[in-house]
Design a protein around this motif. Structure first.
Motif, PDB file in Angstrom:
ATOM      1  N   VAL A   1       0.845  -1.196   0.000  1.00 55.26           N
ATOM      2  CA  VAL A   1       0.000   0.000   0.000  1.00 55.26           C
ATOM      3  C   VAL A   1       0.883   1.249   0.000  1.00 55.26           C
ATOM      4  CG1 VAL A   1      -1.637   1.324   1.437  1.00 55.26           C
ATOM      5  CG2 VAL A   1      -2.001  -1.131   1.045  1.00 55.26           C
ATOM      6  N   GLN A   2       1.977   1.156   0.743  1.00 53.19           N
ATOM      7  CA  GLN A   2       2.925   2.250   0.836  1.00 53.19           C
ATOM      8  C   GLN A   2       3.611   2.492  -0.517  1.00 53.19           C
ATOM      9  OE1 GLN A   2       2.967   4.132   3.503  1.00 53.19           O
ATOM     10  NE2 GLN A   2       4.343   5.448   2.342  1.00 53.19           N
ATOM     11  N   MET A   3       3.973   1.420  -1.176  1.00 56.08           N
ATOM     12  CA  MET A   3       4.599   1.539  -2.505  1.00 56.08           C
ATOM     13  C   MET A   3       3.660   2.233  -3.492  1.00 56.08           C
ATOM     14  SD  MET A   3       6.275  -2.269  -2.976  1.00 56.08           S
ATOM     15  CE  MET A   3       6.397  -2.196  -4.774  1.00 56.08           C
ATOM     16  N   ILE A   4       2.400   1.825  -3.442  1.00 56.63           N
ATOM     17  CA  ILE A   4       1.404   2.427  -4.342  1.00 56.63           C
ATOM     18  C   ILE A   4       1.261   3.917  -4.012  1.00 56.63           C
ATOM     19  CG2 ILE A   4      -1.038   2.411  -5.016  1.00 56.63           C
ATOM     20  CD1 ILE A   4      -1.044  -0.626  -4.452  1.00 56.63           C
ATOM     21  N   TYR A   5       1.285   4.195  -2.715  1.00 55.69           N
ATOM     22  CA  TYR A   5       1.155   5.592  -2.280  1.00 55.69           C
ATOM     23  C   TYR A   5       2.345   6.422  -2.767  1.00 55.69           C
ATOM     24  CZ  TYR A   5       0.714   9.651   0.754  1.00 55.69           C
ATOM     25  OH  TYR A   5       0.612  10.926   1.220  1.00 55.69           O
ATOM     26  N   GLN A   6       3.514   5.806  -2.732  1.00 52.48           N
ATOM     27  CA  GLN A   6       4.690   6.539  -3.200  1.00 52.48           C
ATOM     28  C   GLN A   6       4.584   6.868  -4.693  1.00 52.48           C
ATOM     29  OE1 GLN A   6       7.622   4.084  -1.421  1.00 52.48           O
ATOM     30  NE2 GLN A   6       7.661   5.330   0.438  1.00 52.48           N
ATOM     31  N   ASN A   7       3.777   6.059  -5.381  1.00 52.57           N
ATOM     32  CA  ASN A   7       3.513   6.371  -6.789  1.00 52.57           C
ATOM     33  C   ASN A   7       2.272   7.254  -6.951  1.00 52.57           C
ATOM     34  OD1 ASN A   7       5.758   4.903  -7.630  1.00 52.57           O
ATOM     35  ND2 ASN A   7       4.592   2.996  -7.620  1.00 52.57           N
ATOM     36  N   SER A   8       1.865   7.867  -5.829  1.00 52.61           N
ATOM     37  CA  SER A   8       0.792   8.871  -5.834  1.00 52.61           C
ATOM     38  C   SER A   8      -0.628   8.342  -6.017  1.00 52.61           C
ATOM     39  CB  SER A   8       1.072   9.969  -6.877  1.00 52.61           C
ATOM     40  OG  SER A   8       2.241  10.671  -6.504  1.00 52.61           O
ATOM     41  N   VAL A   9      -0.846   7.113  -5.564  1.00 52.57           N
ATOM     42  CA  VAL A   9      -2.215   6.580  -5.562  1.00 52.57           C
ATOM     43  C   VAL A   9      -2.523   6.064  -4.165  1.00 52.57           C
ATOM     44  CG1 VAL A   9      -3.757   4.794  -6.464  1.00 52.57           C
ATOM     45  CG2 VAL A   9      -2.198   6.001  -8.012  1.00 52.57           C
ATOM     46  N   LEU A  10      -3.698   6.440  -3.654  1.00 51.34           N
ATOM     47  CA  LEU A  10      -4.090   6.035  -2.316  1.00 51.34           C
ATOM     48  C   LEU A  10      -5.171   4.961  -2.405  1.00 51.34           C
ATOM     49  CD1 LEU A  10      -3.313   6.892   0.560  1.00 51.34           C
ATOM     50  CD2 LEU A  10      -5.202   8.517   0.520  1.00 51.34           C
TER      51      LEU A  10
END
Lengths: 490, 490
Positions: free
Chosen positions: B436-445
């Motif tokens: 989830v954190q990786m996805i967030y780092q790519n700007s998606v929550l």
């Protein structure tokens, strides 16, 4: 004549025995639809029971749809087709919901037929409602604020919002409380669905089954079902001319570990009594000594008409022990369903979690519209306006009482604010319910005292609220009450 | 390095031991303001513990104000001045509120930091909100209805009202339910403060401490704190492609006496799964056999985009066992705070008593304005409008997934309605929180799967909701997710 087979030694409470037997008679058609039940007085007398016992049994029958009660008439057995029960569309098993529901919710089966039924009889002067007169509600101003709020906000105001409540409104409340010398900030305030919901949040936070809660007696009638629901053990402290009896409170606390104390220091409901500054200080001191959180219900804080201001207990609270409950229901209108708790940051965060679990968040639109209303100075204006109206109304009420009641057995309170006046009839040859009924037959509706007591009261009391009545109605209604009371002398 | 002295045999749960020791270290300044705590993974590894244990301890520290957590960073000890605690203005005793509050409310101290923190990072595509897009809320139409309601009613609409809810609105709801083949009348419906409040009323009516409640797993995250608050014992039945696993349900019921079963047959939250008519029939049959009331949560009943209609379980309910929960939050807007329970007359009367004790009555003004909105045909129009919008959005979402995800270890659901799509990553070399954190780092929550589980899940899941995102954002966001997931292969 109905003969009941009662066993006073049984573990089943007497009212439940009465209830069970009457229910069986109805279900087996011994009592048929339309049949009259004996009056509670007669049935009680026949079986040597307290009348309250029969009353409670009848209430439960009513709640479950077995009987109908009309005010001023006998209770009758309902048409079975009208019996409140689950629909059976097939031969599926007939569920016994009573066996399925929680014991807590069973305790709520004592509904508002405890008070005099609302009547549609024409020309009745109704002294029961305790919310501002629809005639003086700032309907139009609030409409404009709602309109403006929806116009000037995007759709976000219609989404979920801050579970503590709309922040600008919390700021306004904090500001307003400062005018009463209470210093809290917006993060120490949670907005609730009216004061009732504030009380529930407090019980949710503090009460375990059998937790002891101290209440004034008589007290706000609608806290009683709530305390029952949460299985609180209720300790009743009588209220004297100057507020709750602090000596009895101290002696009670010598043997009890109360979890909460609930008080209304201003224009108490139902008595209209206001406690003095000195009384409040001593009360706080006692509660501090025993570390008992105080619920200070300031439901009509703003509605003081005579004499100098007395500060809320919360204003003297240095240890964060006081939970101040406020509401917009009694100054603006109850339809807002907006109240609040002002307390400390720790407990406010706990309320927040409970609120989220209960309903995610409140209605931001209404809160934002109210905040706009307040920020335009309309709250202050409305306050001045209703002050003026109600000061006059209370004056008329007290004057009419002074001029028409001279019997020393008839005692009534002389409130310095709020909406309610409380009557106590000493040495009465009538029961309270009969007296209330007599007044009703003379076309005036008052609230019987018993609804405000947890333990059934032997006294003869009733409450009038001047909230919905204009000056002429107040004068006329009180004259009728006085006339009815004066017949008691005979 | 932090060394903890833990005793796995103690009655105190491990997370509580971890919590207590860290709290003590902070209070005695061994851990100082600003100090970093080790990551949950490292601390868990050092002590041979499950990572969830540490996570729970950190959550509690956070809730009580001891530490700060920033998404994507370490937890740090808070400045003491910011510690949430009661204000001490004097030398009065410092109350220990934790000792005073109820055990039930203690159970709620597991707040929403369980989900990914809301971020103010710019350009984030946020797939977490599950309520209609503010862009398509009929703001203006509702404003007019509110306006008209206030104009055409006298002040009475601003007083207390019918605690069951505004009757014409209940009639509209009854009518609406008939379109789904559910036959209830307005006296079998109670209006609630959204679906969440409906769920609470149901728990209040049925649950005693330790009552068993069956839930789907994963399930609606916000029912979990509610079940905890009411001390329910939770039985989790896994959900399969066609809804909850009925074989497991039957075998569970062989040894358990559940008080309630909670299910979302349509576009289940979080999975998006819809059960078939046959599945619903068998589920009802099983519950009838065991006399278990069903809560049928129809929170997005109206939002079906593809395929033929499936009828609610309530439509087949002949014995009154099904409690249908509906809401206007997911079709109009949540700010209304209006939902309902459609059930049977007996239980509706019980809900009424509970509602009165909780908050006297709901907001009549909002209910009357909504009824006007509906009676003008605007509800139907809005339904058509958002259907069209969301059918397209769901199509885009599923198409983008189809074109960009080819890894058989990445499984996602293909909902026929609603707003949510559920992902499961098999054989993942990443923990869910890291992913989830990786996805967030790519700007998606996205919403981590764990919030929807009662027992900590070992699986790697997450949920996306397309409710607030337009087609371009959906396409772009899902491509980013797919790209991130595709790196897992390495």
């Amino acid at each position: 004549m109905i003969l009941l087979d009662l066993n006073p030694k049984s573990k089943i409470p007497l009212f439940k025995q009465v209830f069970n037997q009457l229910k069986r008679m109805i279900e087996s058609d011994i009592l048929k639809p339309g049949d009259k039940l004996p009056s509670t007085r007669i049935l009680a007398k026949q079986h040597g029971l307290n009348r309250t016992t029969i009353y409670k049994a009848y209430e439960e029958l009513w709640a479950l749809g077995y009987i109908e009660s009309k005010s001023g008439s006998y209770s009758t057995v309902r048409q079975r087709t009208k019996v409140v029960n689950i629909k059976i569309n097939s031969n599926e098993s007939n569920l016994n919901w009573e066996e399925k529901i929680s014991s807590a919710s069973m305790l709520l089966i004592e509904p508002d037929n405890k008070s005099v039924a609302k009547s549609s009889k024409k020309g009745i002067i109704d002294f029961t409602p305790l919310s501002p007169d629809p005639e003086i509600i700032p309907n139009e101003e609030f409409r404009k604020c709602l309109n403006e709020t929806l116009r000037e906000n995007d759709g976000n105001i219609l989404l979920y919002g801050d579970s503590l409540g709309y922040k600008p409104l919390r700021k306004f409340i904090a500001h307003q409380m400062q005018l009463h010398a209470v210093h809290v900030n917006s993060s120490e305030i949670i907005i609730t669905n009216g004061a009732q919901n504030a009380l529930e949040l407090l019980l949710k936070l503090f009460i375990e089954p059998n937790s002891e809660v101290i209440i004034e007696t008589p007290t706000y009638s609608a806290i009683i079902p709530l305390l029952k629901y949460y299985h609180a053990k209720i300790l009743e402290i009588p209220i004297k001319e100057d507020g709750l009896d602090l000596d009895i409170l101290e002696s009670t606390l010598a043997n009890h570990q109360a979890k909460l104390l609930y008080t209304m220091p201003n224009f108490q409901n139902p008595t209209g009594i206001t406690s003095s500054q000195a009384h409040r200080e001593r009360l706080l001191e006692i509660c501090e000594k025993h570390q008992i959180p105080i619920i200070e219900d300031g439901f009509v804080e703003e509605m003081k008409y005579f004499g100098k201001n007395i500060l809320p207990i919360k204003s003297m609270d240095k240890s964060g022990l006081v939970f101040y409950v406020g509401t917009f229901s009694k100054v603006l209108f109850p339809g807002l369903r907006l109240g609040w708790i002002a307390s400390n940051a720790y407990c406010t965060n706990r309320f927040l979690e409970i609120k989220k679990a209960s309903e995610i968040s409140g209605n931001m639109l209404i809160q934002a519209a109210l905040e706009l209303f307040c920020s335009k100075g309309l709250y202050e204006m409305q306050l001045k306006r209703i002050h003026k109206v109600y000061r006059k109304r209370m004056n008329i009420a007290l004057k009419t009482l002074r001029e028409n009641i001279h019997n020393p057995n008839i005692i009534y309170t002389k409130p310095i604010g709020g909406y309610t006046i409380w009557f106590e009839i000493n040495n009465s040859n009538k029961l309270e319910s009969d007296l209330v009924q007599m007044i009703y037959q003379n076309s005036v509706l008052v609230t019987p005292g018993n609804v405000s007591y947890y333990s059934a009261s032997e006294k003869v009391n009733f409450r009038i609220s001047i909230a919905h009545r204009n000056e002429a109605e107040i004068e006329q209604g009180i004259k009728i009450i006085a006339k009815t009371l004066n017949t008691l002398k005979d």
